[in-house]
Design an enzyme around this catalytic site. Structure first.
Site, PDB file in Angstrom:
ATOM      1  N   LEU A  76       0.818  -1.224   0.000  1.00  0.00           N
ATOM      2  CA  LEU A  76       0.000   0.000   0.000  1.00  0.00           C
ATOM      3  C   LEU A  76       0.846   1.266   0.000  1.00  0.00           C
ATOM      4  CD1 LEU A  76      -2.646  -0.965   2.750  1.00  0.00           C
ATOM      5  CD2 LEU A  76      -2.556  -1.654   0.358  1.00  0.00           C
ATOM      6  N   ALA A  77       2.139   1.145   0.240  1.00  0.00           N
ATOM      7  CA  ALA A  77       2.973   2.349   0.370  1.00  0.00           C
ATOM      8  C   ALA A  77       3.045   3.103  -0.951  1.00  0.00           C
ATOM      9  CB  ALA A  77       4.384   1.968   0.819  1.00  0.00           C
ATOM     10  N   ALA A  78       2.906   4.412  -0.862  1.00  0.00           N
ATOM     11  CA  ALA A  78       2.998   5.245  -2.065  1.00  0.00           C
ATOM     12  C   ALA A  78       3.065   6.716  -1.702  1.00  0.00           C
ATOM     13  CB  ALA A  78       1.770   5.029  -2.951  1.00  0.00           C
ATOM     14  N   SER A  80       0.968   9.173  -2.514  1.00  0.00           N
ATOM     15  CA  SER A  80      -0.366   8.888  -3.065  1.00  0.00           C
ATOM     16  C   SER A  80      -1.149  10.134  -3.494  1.00  0.00           C
ATOM     17  CB  SER A  80      -1.180   8.096  -2.037  1.00  0.00           C
ATOM     18  OG  SER A  80      -1.654   8.961  -1.021  1.00  0.00           O
ATOM     19  N   TYR A  91      10.468  11.480  -7.778  1.00  0.00           N
ATOM     20  CA  TYR A  91      10.323  10.755  -6.512  1.00  0.00           C
ATOM     21  C   TYR A  91       9.087   9.845  -6.575  1.00  0.00           C
ATOM     22  CZ  TYR A  91       9.230   9.740  -1.699  1.00  0.00           C
ATOM     23  OH  TYR A  91       8.913   9.076  -0.542  1.00  0.00           O
ATOM     24  N   THR A 123      -5.118   1.623  -8.928  1.00  0.00           N
ATOM     25  CA  THR A 123      -6.009   2.783  -8.781  1.00  0.00           C
ATOM     26  C   THR A 123      -6.851   3.098 -10.014  1.00  0.00           C
ATOM     27  OG1 THR A 123      -5.986   5.206  -8.596  1.00  0.00           O
ATOM     28  CG2 THR A 123      -3.976   4.208  -9.385  1.00  0.00           C
ATOM     29  N   GLU A 125      -7.165   5.909 -11.068  1.00  0.00           N
ATOM     30  CA  GLU A 125      -6.451   6.952 -11.818  1.00  0.00           C
ATOM     31  C   GLU A 125      -5.864   6.403 -13.121  1.00  0.00           C
ATOM     32  OE1 GLU A 125      -5.795  10.442 -11.046  1.00  0.00           O
ATOM     33  OE2 GLU A 125      -7.546  10.043  -9.824  1.00  0.00           O
ATOM     34  N   TYR A 147       1.593  10.519 -11.146  1.00  0.00           N
ATOM     35  CA  TYR A 147       1.199   9.449 -10.204  1.00  0.00           C
ATOM     36  C   TYR A 147       0.575   8.283 -10.963  1.00  0.00           C
ATOM     37  CZ  TYR A 147      -1.999   7.122  -6.884  1.00  0.00           C
ATOM     38  OH  TYR A 147      -2.713   6.194  -6.158  1.00  0.00           O
ATOM     39  N   LYS A 151       1.719   4.419 -11.389  1.00  0.00           N
ATOM     40  CA  LYS A 151       0.859   3.299 -10.962  1.00  0.00           C
ATOM     41  C   LYS A 151       0.639   2.325 -12.122  1.00  0.00           C
ATOM     42  CE  LYS A 151      -0.473   3.783  -6.563  1.00  0.00           C
ATOM     43  NZ  LYS A 151      -0.315   2.761  -5.506  1.00  0.00           N
TER      44      LYS A 151
HETATM   45  P1  NAP Z   1      -1.868   7.277   2.308  1.00  0.00           P
HETATM   46  O1  NAP Z   1      -2.783   7.540   3.446  1.00  0.00           O
HETATM   47  O2  NAP Z   1      -1.231   8.410   1.584  1.00  0.00           O
HETATM   48  O3  NAP Z   1      -0.700   6.309   2.860  1.00  0.00           O
HETATM   49  C1  NAP Z   1       0.465   6.073   2.124  1.00  0.00           C
HETATM   50  C2  NAP Z   1       1.407   5.228   2.958  1.00  0.00           C
HETATM   51  O4  NAP Z   1       2.616   4.983   2.207  1.00  0.00           O
HETATM   52  C3  NAP Z   1       1.840   5.884   4.280  1.00  0.00           C
HETATM   53  O5  NAP Z   1       1.914   4.893   5.272  1.00  0.00           O
HETATM   54  C4  NAP Z   1       3.239   6.389   3.945  1.00  0.00           C
HETATM   55  O6  NAP Z   1       4.076   6.494   5.062  1.00  0.00           O
HETATM   56  C5  NAP Z   1       3.720   5.256   3.058  1.00  0.00           C
HETATM   57  N1  NAP Z   1       4.890   5.608   2.252  1.00  0.00           N
HETATM   58  C6  NAP Z   1       5.041   6.660   1.422  1.00  0.00           C
HETATM   59  N2  NAP Z   1       6.258   6.635   0.861  1.00  0.00           N
HETATM   60  C7  NAP Z   1       6.905   5.548   1.357  1.00  0.00           C
HETATM   61  C8  NAP Z   1       8.183   4.984   1.162  1.00  0.00           C
HETATM   62  N3  NAP Z   1       9.097   5.547   0.351  1.00  0.00           N
HETATM   63  N4  NAP Z   1       8.512   3.845   1.826  1.00  0.00           N
HETATM   64  C9  NAP Z   1       7.633   3.265   2.672  1.00  0.00           C
HETATM   65  N5  NAP Z   1       6.383   3.768   2.903  1.00  0.00           N
HETATM   66  C10 NAP Z   1       6.044   4.894   2.250  1.00  0.00           C
HETATM   67  O7  NAP Z   1      -2.587   6.384   1.190  1.00  0.00           O
HETATM   68  P2  NAP Z   1      -3.940   5.526   1.281  1.00  0.00           P
HETATM   69  O8  NAP Z   1      -5.087   6.403   0.959  1.00  0.00           O
HETATM   70  O9  NAP Z   1      -3.928   4.729   2.531  1.00  0.00           O
HETATM   71  O10 NAP Z   1      -3.739   4.578   0.013  1.00  0.00           O
HETATM   72  C11 NAP Z   1      -3.042   3.335   0.129  1.00  0.00           C
HETATM   73  C12 NAP Z   1      -2.573   2.910  -1.254  1.00  0.00           C
HETATM   74  O11 NAP Z   1      -3.687   2.765  -2.130  1.00  0.00           O
HETATM   75  C13 NAP Z   1      -1.633   3.883  -1.955  1.00  0.00           C
HETATM   76  O12 NAP Z   1      -0.717   3.120  -2.716  1.00  0.00           O
HETATM   77  C14 NAP Z   1      -2.550   4.673  -2.874  1.00  0.00           C
HETATM   78  O13 NAP Z   1      -1.802   5.175  -3.971  1.00  0.00           O
HETATM   79  C15 NAP Z   1      -3.533   3.604  -3.271  1.00  0.00           C
HETATM   80  N6  NAP Z   1      -4.886   4.049  -3.605  1.00  0.00           N
HETATM   81  C16 NAP Z   1      -5.582   4.823  -2.740  1.00  0.00           C
HETATM   82  C17 NAP Z   1      -6.899   5.164  -3.046  1.00  0.00           C
HETATM   83  C18 NAP Z   1      -7.721   6.003  -2.121  1.00  0.00           C
HETATM   84  O14 NAP Z   1      -8.760   6.512  -2.575  1.00  0.00           O
HETATM   85  N7  NAP Z   1      -7.352   6.138  -0.861  1.00  0.00           N
HETATM   86  C19 NAP Z   1      -7.481   4.700  -4.251  1.00  0.00           C
HETATM   87  C20 NAP Z   1      -6.724   3.903  -5.093  1.00  0.00           C
HETATM   88  C21 NAP Z   1      -5.429   3.565  -4.763  1.00  0.00           C
HETATM   89  P3  NAP Z   1       4.181   7.876   5.925  1.00  0.00           P
HETATM   90  O15 NAP Z   1       3.057   7.788   6.922  1.00  0.00           O
HETATM   91  O16 NAP Z   1       5.537   7.776   6.510  1.00  0.00           O
HETATM   92  O17 NAP Z   1       4.012   9.004   4.954  1.00  0.00           O
HETATM   93  N1  GDD Z   2      -7.030  17.570  -3.299  1.00  0.00           N
HETATM   94  C1  GDD Z   2      -7.888  18.476  -3.804  1.00  0.00           C
HETATM   95  N2  GDD Z   2      -7.955  19.727  -3.247  1.00  0.00           N
HETATM   96  N3  GDD Z   2      -8.672  18.125  -4.836  1.00  0.00           N
HETATM   97  C2  GDD Z   2      -9.562  19.034  -5.306  1.00  0.00           C
HETATM   98  C3  GDD Z   2      -9.676  20.313  -4.757  1.00  0.00           C
HETATM   99  C4  GDD Z   2      -8.823  20.688  -3.680  1.00  0.00           C
HETATM  100  O1  GDD Z   2      -8.860  21.791  -3.160  1.00  0.00           O
HETATM  101  N4  GDD Z   2     -10.663  20.966  -5.415  1.00  0.00           N
HETATM  102  C5  GDD Z   2     -11.134  20.140  -6.348  1.00  0.00           C
HETATM  103  N5  GDD Z   2     -10.470  18.968  -6.297  1.00  0.00           N
HETATM  104  C6  GDD Z   2     -10.676  17.831  -7.214  1.00  0.00           C
HETATM  105  C7  GDD Z   2      -9.382  17.328  -7.858  1.00  0.00           C
HETATM  106  O2  GDD Z   2      -9.026  18.166  -8.969  1.00  0.00           O
HETATM  107  C8  GDD Z   2      -9.801  15.936  -8.267  1.00  0.00           C
HETATM  108  O3  GDD Z   2     -10.423  15.972  -9.536  1.00  0.00           O
HETATM  109  C9  GDD Z   2     -10.813  15.529  -7.209  1.00  0.00           C
HETATM  110  O4  GDD Z   2     -11.167  16.732  -6.490  1.00  0.00           O
HETATM  111  C10 GDD Z   2     -10.320  14.502  -6.199  1.00  0.00           C
HETATM  112  O5  GDD Z   2      -9.057  14.909  -5.717  1.00  0.00           O
HETATM  113  P1  GDD Z   2      -8.343  14.165  -4.468  1.00  0.00           P
HETATM  114  O6  GDD Z   2      -9.263  14.100  -3.319  1.00  0.00           O
HETATM  115  O7  GDD Z   2      -7.028  14.839  -4.274  1.00  0.00           O
HETATM  116  O8  GDD Z   2      -8.177  12.671  -4.960  1.00  0.00           O
HETATM  117  P2  GDD Z   2      -7.709  12.054  -6.362  1.00  0.00           P
HETATM  118  O9  GDD Z   2      -8.917  11.488  -7.006  1.00  0.00           O
HETATM  119  O10 GDD Z   2      -6.883  12.993  -7.132  1.00  0.00           O
HETATM  120  O11 GDD Z   2      -6.729  10.882  -5.885  1.00  0.00           O
HETATM  121  C11 GDD Z   2      -7.129   9.979  -4.843  1.00  0.00           C
HETATM  122  O12 GDD Z   2      -7.866   8.905  -5.397  1.00  0.00           O
HETATM  123  C12 GDD Z   2      -7.136   8.070  -6.337  1.00  0.00           C
HETATM  124  C13 GDD Z   2      -8.108   6.989  -6.836  1.00  0.00           C
HETATM  125  O13 GDD Z   2      -8.856   7.497  -7.897  1.00  0.00           O
HETATM  126  C14 GDD Z   2      -5.849   9.489  -4.158  1.00  0.00           C
HETATM  127  O14 GDD Z   2      -6.198   8.739  -3.013  1.00  0.00           O
HETATM  128  C15 GDD Z   2      -5.028   8.585  -5.078  1.00  0.00           C
HETATM  129  O15 GDD Z   2      -3.952   8.005  -4.333  1.00  0.00           O
HETATM  130  C16 GDD Z   2      -5.939   7.468  -5.612  1.00  0.00           C
HETATM  131  O16 GDD Z   2      -5.227   6.627  -6.486  1.00  0.00           O
END
Ligand code: NAP
Ligand code: GDD
Length: 358
Positions: A76-78, A80, A91, A123, A125, A147, A151
């Site tokens: 899950l690390a990313a 993100s 990075y 994802t 994305e 990103y 991915k």
């Molecule tokens: P998150 O809250 O941003 O957590 C990311 C985790 O990755 C944190 O524990 C972070 O550690 C760790 N990390 C970052 N860089 C690292 C590195 N170089 N080495 C080891 N650990 C590292 O993300 P999340 O929302 O839980 O999402 C989990 C995963 O699902 C991610 O891969 C994300 O891209 C993917 N994803 C998320 C969503 C969503 O909607 N949430 C949807 C689709 C996919 P620190 O605490 O130290 O920063």
């Molecule tokens: N963050 C943010 N901040 N987003 C905004 C804002 C703002 O002020 N205003 C509008 N948005 C819009 C962004 O342009 C985007 O289209 C949408 O809200 C969602 O943005 P985020 O909540 O930042 O999430 P994300 O969809 O870009 O990415 C998240 O979901 C992905 C799965 O589809 C992350 O969790 C990714 O790690 C994950 O893969």
């Protein structure tokens, strides 16, 4: 073993696996400050173990994986945050793309290719500049940010190791999932925190980017079950995990403010659009192009049919309305408890998101 254990999903997945009787090993990266708030409540559990390691460092991964010899790895690390990936693209590629390769190779070199199952956090994305709506496992990818491009490498390298070495590894193509533990610069949490602060007189207004972006938002606590289910099948397979429902950022705002007792109306378009409190006429939401992305993903909507059928998973266990309510209730309580010195500096959070230090 869970990489990204300190993140939103890592914390929920740890709870889920501990309840199932697993020994859970989490990977945390070294930093001068320890930020482990999301897993603090698990740290005294004798079945929960933490190890230092970094997705940017193969040696630490080899060492931890070789020592634990896990049956299952949840990668899950990313880095993100999509917006942040435009500011740190190299990075992001290293952790989000090459990091996946490092995990797969560590498993193989430790002699675990036949015994260790691997879940890769992929994802929605990947669909990016979407080629069809809704998106399923058969929809072509069109990643639309550094990103997402990274991915996509992760997705394909997992498939490659599955086909080349017969490893049990698969990708969950998860659509956005949110919670009371969501990072504060993702749009949903930014909204629920701001609504709570505005209600409690600690913030004047909320500044957002694209209000028309559409997302398929689910509850993170429900989604971690799918990660586990995907590793319990006879054969590894990639799945779309989504609710099958779509809402705009504007709708999310309306509902969040409704839960704190403010009826919002939106007037104007584009950068001139404003969210106004109907009762007082006060402008509470404004748009700033500072939050626009060079390329924005605007139409995500998942089709979870395959996951429903093969995994028996219920995509709408927690409804959209319930999700927003959970987040708002949590943040109203959190904001009420914040003392002046703990108060999160919004300016700082916003500049982090934009990659600018003020
Ligand atoms: P998150 O809250 O941003 O957590 C990311 C985790 O990755 C944190 O524990 C972070 O550690 C760790 N990390 C970052 N860089 C690292 C590195 N170089 N080495 C080891 N650990 C590292 O993300 P999340 O929302 O839980 O999402 C989990 C995963 O699902 C991610 O891969 C994300 O891209 C993917 N994803 C998320 C969503 C969503 O909607 N949430 C949807 C689709 C996919 P620190 O605490 O130290 O920063
Ligand atoms: N963050 C943010 N901040 N987003 C905004 C804002 C703002 O002020 N205003 C509008 N948005 C819009 C962004 O342009 C985007 O289209 C949408 O809200 C969602 O943005 P985020 O909540 O930042 O999430 P994300 O969809 O870009 O990415 C998240 O979901 C992905 C799965 O589809 C992350 O969790 C990714 O790690 C994950 O893969």
């Amino acid at each position: 073993m869970i990489t990204g254990v300190t993140g939103q999903d890592g914390s929920f997945l740890s709870e889920f696996l501990l309840e199932k009787g697993y020994e859970v090993h989490g990977l945390i990266r070294r930093s001068s400050t320890d930020y482990r708030a999301r897993i603090a409540h698990l740290e005294n559990n004798e079945h929960f173990h933490l190890h230092y390691g970094d997705l940017g460092d193969s040696m630490s991964l080899m060492s931890v994986i070789g020592q634990i010899r896990p049956d299952e790895i949840y990668n899950l690390a990313a880095q993100s945050h999509v917006q942040v990936s435009f500011n740190v693209p190299e990075y992001t590629a290293d952790v989000v793309a090459t990091g996946v390769l490092r995990v797969l190779e560590a498993v193989r070199l430790c002699g675990l290719a036949d015994t260790c199952r691997i879940y890769q956090a992929s994802t929605s994305e990947l669909y990016g500049k979407v080629e069809e709506v809704p998106q399923s496992e058969n929809t072509p990818f069109h990643p639309f940010s550094p990103y997402a491009v990274a991915k996509q490498y992760g997705y394909w390298i997992v498939k490659e190791y599955r086909e080349a070495y017969g490893m049990y590894c698969c990708s969950g193509i998860l659509f956005n999932h949110e919670s009371e533990r969501r990072g504060e610069t993702f749009v949903t949490r930014k909204i629920t925190l701001a609504a709570s602060r505005i209600k409690q007189g600690k913030q004047d207004k909320l500044v957002l980017g694209n209000l028309s972006a559409l997302r398929d938002w689910g509850y993170a606590r429900d989604y971690v079950e799918c990660m586990w289910l995907m590793l319990q099948q006879d054969k590894p397979e990639d799945f779309v995990i989504a609710t099958g429902e779509q809402h705009s950022v504007r709708e999310f705002c309306k509902l969040a403010f409704q839960y704190i007792g403010i009826d919002l109306t939106f007037e104007g378009t584009g950068e001139e659009e404003k969210g106004i409190d109907k009762a007082t006429g006060k402008v509470l939401i404004e748009v700033s192009p500072e939050f626009y992305r060079p390329t924005d993903v605007v139409n995500l909507w998942g089709d979870p049919s395959r996951a429903k059928e093969a995994l028996g998973w219920n995509p709408t266990k927690t409804s959209f309305e319930e999700l927003v309510r959970i987040m708002v209730e949590h943040d109203m309580e959190q904001v009420a408890k914040e003392r002046a010195e703990e108060y999160i500096d919004l300016q700082k959070i916003e500049s982090l998101e934009k990659g600018v230090i003020r």
